[in-house]
Design an enzyme around this catalytic site. Sequence first.
Site, PDB file in Angstrom:
ATOM      1  N   SER A 568      64.604 -35.430 -14.459  1.00 52.84           N
ATOM      2  CA  SER A 568      63.654 -36.527 -14.286  1.00 52.84           C
ATOM      3  C   SER A 568      63.949 -37.628 -15.303  1.00 52.84           C
ATOM      4  CB  SER A 568      62.223 -35.986 -14.398  1.00 52.84           C
ATOM      5  OG  SER A 568      61.297 -36.921 -13.917  1.00 52.84           O
ATOM      6  N   ASP A 651      62.199 -35.604  -2.276  1.00 56.69           N
ATOM      7  CA  ASP A 651      61.494 -35.813  -3.539  1.00 56.69           C
ATOM      8  C   ASP A 651      60.676 -37.095  -3.430  1.00 56.69           C
ATOM      9  OD1 ASP A 651      60.646 -36.227  -6.138  1.00 56.69           O
ATOM     10  OD2 ASP A 651      62.600 -35.859  -7.054  1.00 56.69           O
ATOM     11  N   HIS A 687      60.371 -32.684  -6.366  1.00 58.07           N
ATOM     12  CA  HIS A 687      60.769 -32.978  -7.738  1.00 58.07           C
ATOM     13  C   HIS A 687      60.997 -31.712  -8.559  1.00 58.07           C
ATOM     14  CE1 HIS A 687      61.474 -35.946 -10.776  1.00 58.07           C
ATOM     15  NE2 HIS A 687      60.566 -35.441 -11.595  1.00 58.07           N
TER      16      HIS A 687
END
Length: 726
Positions: A568, A651, A687
């Site tokens: 991330s 995602d 994610h």
Amino acid sequence: MRVAALTLALLATTACATAPGTEPAMKLAAADRAPAYPETRKVDAVDQVGTLTIADPYRWLENDVREDPQVAAWVEAQNAVTNRYLDTLPGRQWFKARMTELYNYERIGTPYQKGGNYFYRKNDGLQPQSVLYVRDGLNGAERVLIDPNLWAADGATALSTYLPSDDGSKVAYMVQDGGSDWMTLKVIDVATGRVMNDTVEWVKFSGLDWAKDGSGFYYSRFPAAEAAGKFTGLNTDQAVYFHRLGTPQSADKLVFARPDDPSLNNTATLSDDGRYLVTSSSTGTDGWETAIIDLEGERTPLVIEPGVDYETGYVGNVGTRFYFATNRDALRGGVFSVDIADPALTRTWILREDAAGKLDSANIIGGKLVANYLVDVKSEVRIYDLSGNLERKVALPGIGDVGGFGGSPDNSETFYSFASFAQPTTVYRYDVATGQSSVWAAPEVPFDPADYVTSQVFYTSKDGTRVPMFITKRRDVEGPVPTLLYGYGGFNISVTPNFKAERIAWLDAGGAFVVANIRGGGEYGKAWHDGGRGFNKQNVFDDFAAAGEWLKANGVTTANGLAIEGRSNGGLLVGASINQRPDLYDAGHAAVGVMDMLRFDRFTAGRYWVDDYNHPQEEADAAYNLTFSPYHNVDADTDYPAVIITTADTDDRVVPGHSFKLAAALQEAAGEGDDPLIIRIETRAGHGAGKPTDKIIEEASDVAAFLAWHTGLKTPRDRSLDTMGD
């Protein structure tokens, strides 16, 4: 920057080893060179920000894979290339087999106690999703309450947040499908196991609190979105609602909203006595406005923290006296109280800022204040009375990460978890009145945690800042070894000594695992965070590079054996790092990263990230972001190390277009370069949250094999075959 090729291949772990050298030479040779990448078309797209004109030739890859057949075809072509390359890696099967062994142990979560029932998650080992269990009483027989493994054939539908009602008779829970941030709220009757008719949609980034009488619950949701923009469109106009059991969602009562500012994220927490709702309104991720609504009064919000520059969160209340944790006037965190019956709202400090530790969380349990601190990134739990007098510290098993300490202000029972880099989560029951801890659930793991050792060092970054770093190895490993360096560096998030089974596999192969606690995180409070965000973002990459330099200079890693990894915001870290210091890093894994620093705010929740990433629609901010944006700094003259990018095609937190565009740019720039620059794209995943166990193992083993090959890390099977060939 290739390391010497392995001379022998890893055979299937279930078969007997054949004579050395029988692995087809062409397969090994394929691992030594970059694959032929699919051709990616370019378009004439540009962004204009003030006087800046920025080309964006791969703009079309931002389109949703479910809606654009050309993007879907590109994903399929990239995965085909990546899978063919991964098939050439000799360590892949060993890592998969070892990780499967390491994941195959019973894992139990920290329980809730409500109405005499104890609720907790448990995974038998390799179940795709953890199951929710309930016990009648602390030592009662357990039974399955919710088994999400029955929801989808591929195991990709998960049980997300759940919360029992105060009497323990109902559980509200969120269903997460395919890793999406969008949740569906449901309710189950605990006694019968019957799923009730209540269904609530369009829930994302929401709290969840039951009314004290069990009549319904408070939650946050967004307006219903058009189907075409559900997974990529911006999220605005979040509001807090109350859902009464037995009624349709259309009848839900609006409790709190901010129509004056649709950009605000609005959530709420019910007070311990059930009379008040504590609201939080934020424009980003850094701070929030905090107010109190009297549900038995006029319901006009009473503002406690008027700005969005500080974090002020509800800890508990005794009548009208409320306790809040804050980093206003306490950069490492403190706790104050305020009597809301006092018109002046005078603040009284209960816990002032601690120079030795950063306040990580605080709760009122059994009439005591339980404060969890990070002291040089290691958990330390302290018990205070409500006036702030220290009574004791909780005796912990060692250096590690502590979570939990939920419960009730009028019940001294609570539970907490403890874990470290080589110690999986153990759950403890704790009595705040007596100070007694006892093991409630301890894992039986397929390895001996005593075989591994963790040390902490401090190194100096480019500007002289002292940065902590954890180094973990097997006790029997000596000398410089291939090393995996992990970092995050953002959003006030601390990277603590937590456990992941896949890291043990890397250590068992003979490597070292390292965490650099770089600026931008929350390890030392607000100043540490501020030092790595906004126009200080470059400090994050400098801190990371200094960690890599220290590891090579001090003989932890080998000359060509440093791999880096981040997820991330950490994916951004890796993307920027390979552009800035390709000479230092020998392989990289960038997972679900934010790679386009000019357009991140145009998708889903990206607009919340401006607290850390600046406002890219403003010229000065855009100009600064262009200095480190991974996508915009790819250079055809750079000799890139081997890179594997991982993302998921659905995602909806960091949309996959970020990773798609970076992969396309790298592959174009690489030309006929030797080191592979590949992208692995998961399907039916988001994610990261809710990913089934088998997909976690598959991805982790692919990444480990890739990084091992390109840093010279040989698995035990490889070393055994080398010995046979001598």
